[in-house]
Design a protein around this motif. Structure first.
Motif, short mmCIF file in Angstrom:
data_model
loop_
_atom_site.label_atom_id
_atom_site.label_comp_id
_atom_site.label_asym_id
_atom_site.label_seq_id
_atom_site.Cartn_x
_atom_site.Cartn_y
_atom_site.Cartn_z
N ALA A 8 -6.27 -3.67 6.51
CA ALA A 8 -7.56 -3.25 5.97
C ALA A 8 -7.85 -3.98 4.65
O ALA A 8 -8.99 -4.42 4.39
CB ALA A 8 -7.58 -1.74 5.76
N ARG A 9 -6.83 -4.11 3.82
CA ARG A 9 -7.01 -4.82 2.55
C ARG A 9 -7.34 -6.29 2.78
O ARG A 9 -8.22 -6.86 2.13
CB ARG A 9 -5.74 -4.68 1.70
CG ARG A 9 -5.89 -5.27 0.30
CD ARG A 9 -4.70 -4.91 -0.57
NE ARG A 9 -3.45 -5.34 0.00
CZ ARG A 9 -2.56 -4.53 0.57
NH1 ARG A 9 -2.80 -3.22 0.64
NH2 ARG A 9 -1.44 -5.00 1.06
N ASP A 10 -6.63 -6.91 3.76
CA ASP A 10 -6.93 -8.30 4.07
C ASP A 10 -8.34 -8.45 4.63
O ASP A 10 -9.04 -9.44 4.35
CB ASP A 10 -5.91 -8.84 5.08
CG ASP A 10 -4.52 -8.90 4.49
OD1 ASP A 10 -4.41 -8.85 3.24
OD2 ASP A 10 -3.55 -8.98 5.26
N LEU A 11 -8.77 -7.45 5.46
CA LEU A 11 -10.12 -7.51 6.03
C LEU A 11 -11.18 -7.40 4.94
O LEU A 11 -12.23 -8.06 4.99
CB LEU A 11 -10.28 -6.38 7.06
CG LEU A 11 -11.59 -6.36 7.84
CD1 LEU A 11 -11.75 -7.64 8.65
CD2 LEU A 11 -11.63 -5.15 8.78
N GLU A 12 -10.92 -6.54 3.96
CA GLU A 12 -11.87 -6.41 2.86
C GLU A 12 -11.94 -7.68 2.01
O GLU A 12 -13.00 -8.01 1.45
CB GLU A 12 -11.50 -5.22 1.98
CG GLU A 12 -11.66 -3.86 2.69
CD GLU A 12 -11.17 -2.72 1.82
OE1 GLU A 12 -10.64 -3.02 0.71
OE2 GLU A 12 -11.30 -1.55 2.24
N ASP A 13 -10.80 -8.39 1.91
CA ASP A 13 -10.78 -9.59 1.08
C ASP A 13 -11.40 -10.80 1.76
O ASP A 13 -11.59 -11.85 1.14
CB ASP A 13 -9.32 -9.93 0.69
CG ASP A 13 -8.73 -8.85 -0.21
OD1 ASP A 13 -9.52 -8.10 -0.82
OD2 ASP A 13 -7.49 -8.73 -0.28
#
Length: 527
Positions: free
Chosen positions: A300-305
């Protein structure tokens, strides 16, 4: 004491291995020989037996697969006619029974008559290395084992040191440059040693008394050792009972609490057996849930970035097509050496054909193309040559038949001057000799041989395919586009195999990690 079964649950290279020696059969030797090829695990099994009796060492060399904390050895031991299940683990739990309760170390100590680890290995754990070292120490009369065996055989425990010192002095005496007066000094010392030997020599009667006293002392020592083992076993039992007293008090208090609670639900059948497995499953699921949550959080963090690049997104189709074009370019680059080799073969074949035509080094291929008139004349000559070849075959057959008739006639008719048959035969033979059938046949044979060599060379260039010209003529030739598509499919399949291999390596690594974690969890949670 007799070992009926040895369980190598987690030890060295073994996992879940059981060696059953079978029951004792009265009247037959109870001897078992374990054999196998090198690196089969014989030394590991022997080390496991020693560790079962005396405990697993703190720095054991057999934790190269299983963690040291999870090492586990089990056995079924027959003591005083009764089978006892024992389990040896590394750590504070030590020796336990099949029910998980702690067992005293005196269980084996009494049966081994008080032998410690070093004495047991010296007396009952001889292997190739220890025997070889013992033999060398016997020959040199060095070492504890060498002195022990040499003393037992010769009865002179300190003689080896004296002999070694005397050999050193003798070597120094006979070195070049030695002085002659040392011989007299050595004789004096030898005489002094002889007198000393006579002084310390033990008479036969004294030796007999000492031997009897030694035998009696050994018997008393054995009795003391056996009594010591029995006392230690009893002492260990008393210690175990004393250690159980606080637990008995806790158990009584727990029973009183349970009696005060009415209408408790009945425990399901098999609950006690299933509970350890459920506990392990719960621990494993919690670990997996934690891993999945962490992975989901990271994704999720990678997707947001991720920042969407609109121009690149609009060019996605063209980029995908560029990927296909790259695969074709890679395939063409791989196929280029084969194409060059084929070009070299075709060039060599063209040179041979030009040499055969007498036009070696012709720079312009268009000059080799015949005009319509020449092609028509050549085709007529080929057709006439075909007729000539048929006529040649017919004439050859007629010639053979004629020669056979001539031979028959020569045998049947008289030979003499003026014979009309002979004159006619001579005329036929002269006509045959004047014809050009034979030169033309030889030229045709040479041309057929040259064409056969060209055909063989072209078939050789088709390697790795092998076959005849007839088989090649019947083959279905695929289209160039289909061949190109096959090459692209092969390149894509190879890339897919490489990706799947990398995924398989990652999955196997994860499986080994999960297996190690599960074994560690089982080892720490098992009573």
């Amino acid at each position: 004491m007799r070992i009926a079964r040895l369980d190598l649950t987690r030890y060295g290279r073994f996992t879940g291995t059981t060696i059953d020696f079978g029951p004792l059969e009265p009247g037959t030797p109870d001897l078992h020989v374990v054999y196998g090829p090198n690196e089969a695990g014989k030394s590991t099994m022997f080390a496991a037996l020693v560790d079962l009796l005396f405990g697993i060492e703190a720095k054991t060399p057999f934790d190269f697969i299983h963690p040291a904390a999870s090492l586990r050895i089990g056995a079924s031991v027959e003591i005083d006619g009764a089978l006892t299940e024992v389990v040896r683990t590394k750590g504070a739990s030590g020796l336990t029974g099949a029910d998980g309760l702690h067992l005293p170390e005196g269980v084996f100590l009494g049966e081994l008559a008080g032998l410690d680890w070093a004495s047991y290995r010296t007396m009952f754990s001889l292997d190739d290395e220890s025997l070889e070292k013992g033999g060398e120490s016997i020959l040199a009369s060095r070492g504890e084992l060498g002195q022990l065996l040499f003393s037992a055989s010769a009865g002179l425990a300190g003689l080896s040191q004296s002999l070694a010192a005397m050999r050193a002095e003798a070597d120094a005496f006979f070195k070049p440059g030695g002085r002659s007066h040392e011989l007299a000094e050595m004789k004096k010392r030898l005489e002094a040693l002889r007198r000393r030997k006579e002084e310390v020599d033990t008479p036969a009667s004294a030796y007999g008394r000492l031997s009897s006293a030694s035998v009696l002392a050994n018997e008393r020592y054995e009795e003391a050792i056996a009594e010591r083992g029995t006392v230690q076993a009893a002492l260990e039992g008393v210690r175990r009972r004393l250690a159980a007293l606080p637990r008995m008090a806790e158990l009584a208090a727990a029973n009183r609490e349970l009696e005060a609670i009415p209408d408790l639900p009945a425990v399901p059948a098999g609950w006690a057996e299933a509970m350890p497995g459920l506990t392990r499953d719960e621990i494993g699921l919690e670990a997996r849930f934690a891993t999945i949550d962490a992975e989901a959080t990271r994704l999720a963090r990678d997707l947001e970035d991720i920042e969407v690049d609109e121009p690149a997104l609009r060019l996605a189709d063209r980029i995908a097509r560029l990927g296909d074009q790259r695969a074709r370019s890679v395939t063409a680059a791989k196929d280029l050496p084969e194409r060059r080799l084929s070009l070299h073969g075709e060039t060599a074949a063209i040179r041979r054909i030009l040499a055969f035509l007498g036009r070696d080094g012709e720079p312009d291929p268009r000059r080799l193309v015949l005009d319509a008139a020449a092609a028509l004349a050549l085709r007529r000559q080929i057709e006439s040559r075909s007729g000539i070849e048929a006529a040649l075959a017919s004439a050859t057959a007629e010639h053979d038949a004629a020669m056979l008739g001539v031979a028959t006639a020569e045998r049947e008719l008289p030979v003499g001057p003026g014979s009309a048959d002979l004159v006619e035969t001579a005329a036929v033979l002269a006509a045959i000799r004047d014809s050009d059938h034979a030169p033309r046949g030889r030229a045709a044979a040479r041309a057929a041989e040259a064409q056969g060599m060209i055909l063989a060379e072209r078939l050789r260039l088709l390697a790795p395919w092998a076959g005849t010209a007839e088989a090649l003529a019947t083959m279905a030739v695929p289209e160039a586009s289909e061949v190109e598509r096959w090459k692209i499919d092969v390149a894509n399949a190879r890339e897919a195999v490489t990706r799947r291999g990398a995924e398989i390596d990652e999955i196997e690594t994860a499986c080994r990690r999960f297996s190690a974690e599960a074994e560690a969890i089982v080892a720490t949670s098992h009573p």
